[in-house]
Design an enzyme around this catalytic site. Structure first.
Site, short mmCIF file in Angstrom:
data_model
loop_
_atom_site.label_atom_id
_atom_site.label_comp_id
_atom_site.label_asym_id
_atom_site.label_seq_id
_atom_site.Cartn_x
_atom_site.Cartn_y
_atom_site.Cartn_z
N MET A 113 0.86 -1.19 0.00
CA MET A 113 0.00 0.00 0.00
C MET A 113 0.89 1.23 0.00
O MET A 113 1.58 1.53 0.99
CB MET A 113 -0.94 0.01 1.22
N CYS A 122 -2.75 -1.13 -10.14
CA CYS A 122 -2.96 0.22 -9.60
C CYS A 122 -3.91 1.00 -10.52
O CYS A 122 -3.64 1.16 -11.71
CB CYS A 122 -1.63 0.96 -9.45
N LYS A 141 0.53 -9.00 -9.55
CA LYS A 141 -0.73 -8.64 -8.88
C LYS A 141 -1.65 -7.99 -9.90
O LYS A 141 -1.27 -7.00 -10.54
CB LYS A 141 -0.45 -7.69 -7.72
C1 LIG Z 1 -3.75 3.53 0.36
C2 LIG Z 1 -3.61 2.35 -0.55
C3 LIG Z 1 -2.45 2.19 -1.29
C4 LIG Z 1 -2.29 1.09 -2.12
N1 LIG Z 1 -1.12 0.92 -2.81
C5 LIG Z 1 -0.91 -0.21 -3.54
C6 LIG Z 1 0.34 -0.46 -4.16
O1 LIG Z 1 1.31 0.32 -4.03
N2 LIG Z 1 0.46 -1.60 -4.89
C7 LIG Z 1 -0.58 -2.50 -5.03
O2 LIG Z 1 -0.42 -3.52 -5.70
N3 LIG Z 1 -1.76 -2.27 -4.45
C8 LIG Z 1 -1.95 -1.18 -3.70
N4 LIG Z 1 -3.13 -1.00 -3.03
C9 LIG Z 1 -4.18 -2.05 -3.12
C10 LIG Z 1 -4.01 -3.07 -1.97
O3 LIG Z 1 -2.79 -3.76 -2.08
C11 LIG Z 1 -5.15 -4.10 -2.00
O4 LIG Z 1 -5.12 -4.79 -3.22
C12 LIG Z 1 -6.54 -3.47 -1.84
O5 LIG Z 1 -6.55 -2.50 -0.81
C13 LIG Z 1 -7.60 -4.55 -1.54
O6 LIG Z 1 -7.29 -5.26 -0.37
P1 LIG Z 1 -7.97 -4.93 1.07
O7 LIG Z 1 -9.45 -5.02 0.89
O8 LIG Z 1 -7.43 -5.97 2.01
O9 LIG Z 1 -7.56 -3.54 1.42
C14 LIG Z 1 -3.31 0.11 -2.23
C15 LIG Z 1 -4.48 0.29 -1.47
C16 LIG Z 1 -4.64 1.37 -0.64
C17 LIG Z 1 -5.91 1.51 0.15
#
Ligand SMILES: Cc1cc2nc3c(=O)[nH]c(=O)nc-3n(C[C@H](O)[C@H](O)[C@H](O)COP(=O)(O)O)c2cc1C
Length: 315
Positions: A14, A97, A136
């Protein structure tokens, strides 16, 4: 790569959240694998210092994977070997992303719109990284182009060792419910391990996702914000155990430790500003915290943060 890991609960990458300090905290709770914040292939190519600093891993008990975004196979080939120079054990391609700043350049989830190029980028990383490469992806670009299964197969054909599915479309950003059926479909169509991601907010969710989709591991993102205990809770749940929730004292003490770590790596000026959001997440739902919350958003020193957070312990 998955067979080298101690367990099947991973911390999601994230940007702006899972920095070195955060990964250190979550490693303490046993995350089988963590990921760096996404770094730009171009940034590394042009030797941008800030980009490489995002890759610093430090001393962890469990491995960390370096996540990269980009869409040019030639640039990926150039920088692939450098991704692990700062301690990462694996490389992960970000193909999910949805941020316009990233997709407008053809990077991140935009790669899902061009499966042939996507395959070339995966191949370029696999051939040049010198370590296992994972990928991913999302469910697709939009509801009219759901192609997670096709892309997962392409990733597998091009040598990816593992694939994570965040089953929302790029257009959805983070809204709506994660579609775990898509994870299940990907699991049924590839032989490489599939990591399920999306909407895990308690230990039980990890069990349900694994049973429902057949995924090999789970990845947790937002649920860990201010609650890194969730990683341990999920590990315990997969082992059939329950973890008692942290007390308010535990939460405040970990928040302060976390802030000290951020300051250690980024200095007090930047560190405190970045720590504000974490501090607010740690005290989410705490009774009578409204006034403290507004003061935290303006805190400029560790001493202020410490006074504000410990005052909650006493109230
Ligand atoms: C603030 C934020 C930043 C994120 N940055 C990335 C990132 O740098 N790379 C990535 O693959 N996913 C990124 N994501 C997505 C998360 O890795 C994840 O796939 C998404 O939040 C869904 O999972 P969750 O429901 O457990 O949050 C980001 C999500 C959030 C909320």
């Amino acid at each position: 790569m998955i067979e080298q890991l101690k367990n099947r609960v991973f911390l999601a990458p994230m940007a702006g959240v899972t920095d070195r300090a955060y990964r250190e905290i979550v490693d303490g709770f046993g995350a089988g694998l963590s990921f760096t914040e996404m770094v730009s292939a171009k940034g590394l190519y042009y030797k941008d210092k800030k980009t490489s600093s995002l890759l610093e891993v430090g001393d962890l008990k469990n491995p960390c994977s370096a996540q990269v975004f980009g869409h040019e196979p030639e640039i990926m080939a150039e920088i692939a070997g450098r991704l692990t120079e700062y301690g990462a054990k694996f490389v992960d391609l970000n193909s999910g992303c949805p941020t316009p700043k990233v997709t407008s350049n053809g990077d991140g989830a935009a790669l899902m719109k061009d499966p042939i190029l996507f395959g070339k980028v995966v191949r370029s990383l696999v051939d040049n990284a010198g370590v296992p490469v994972s990928v991913k992806i999302r469910k697709g670009w939009d509801e009219q182009s759901i192609n997670a299964v096709t892309l997962a197969k392409i990733a597998e054909e091009n040598g990816a060792s593992m694939i994570t599915v965040h089953p929302r479309t790029a257009r959805q950003l983070y809204s709506g419910k994660a579609d775990w059926d898509i994870i299940k479909q990907v699991v049924e169509n590839v032989k490489i391990p599939v990591v399920g991601n999306g909407d895990i907010t308690c230990g039980k969710d990890a069990n349900v996702m694994m049973e429902y989709t057949g995924c090999a591991a789970v990845m947790i993102g937002r649920g860990c914000m201010g609650n890194p205990w969730l990683i341990k809770e999920a590990i315990c749940a997969l082992e059939g155990r329950e973890l008692a929730p942290p007390s308010l004292e535990d939460r405040i003490s970990l928040a302060l430790y976390h802030i000290r770590l951020i300051i250690k790596y980024k200095g007090e000026y930047v560190g405190i500003r970045e720590a504000r959001k974490h501090a607010l997440w740690y005290i989410k739902g705490v009774r009578k915290s409204a006034k403290v919350k507004s003061l935290i958003t303006n805190a400029t020193s560790y001493a202020q943060m410490e006074n504000l957070l410990t005052s909650l312990n006493e109230s």
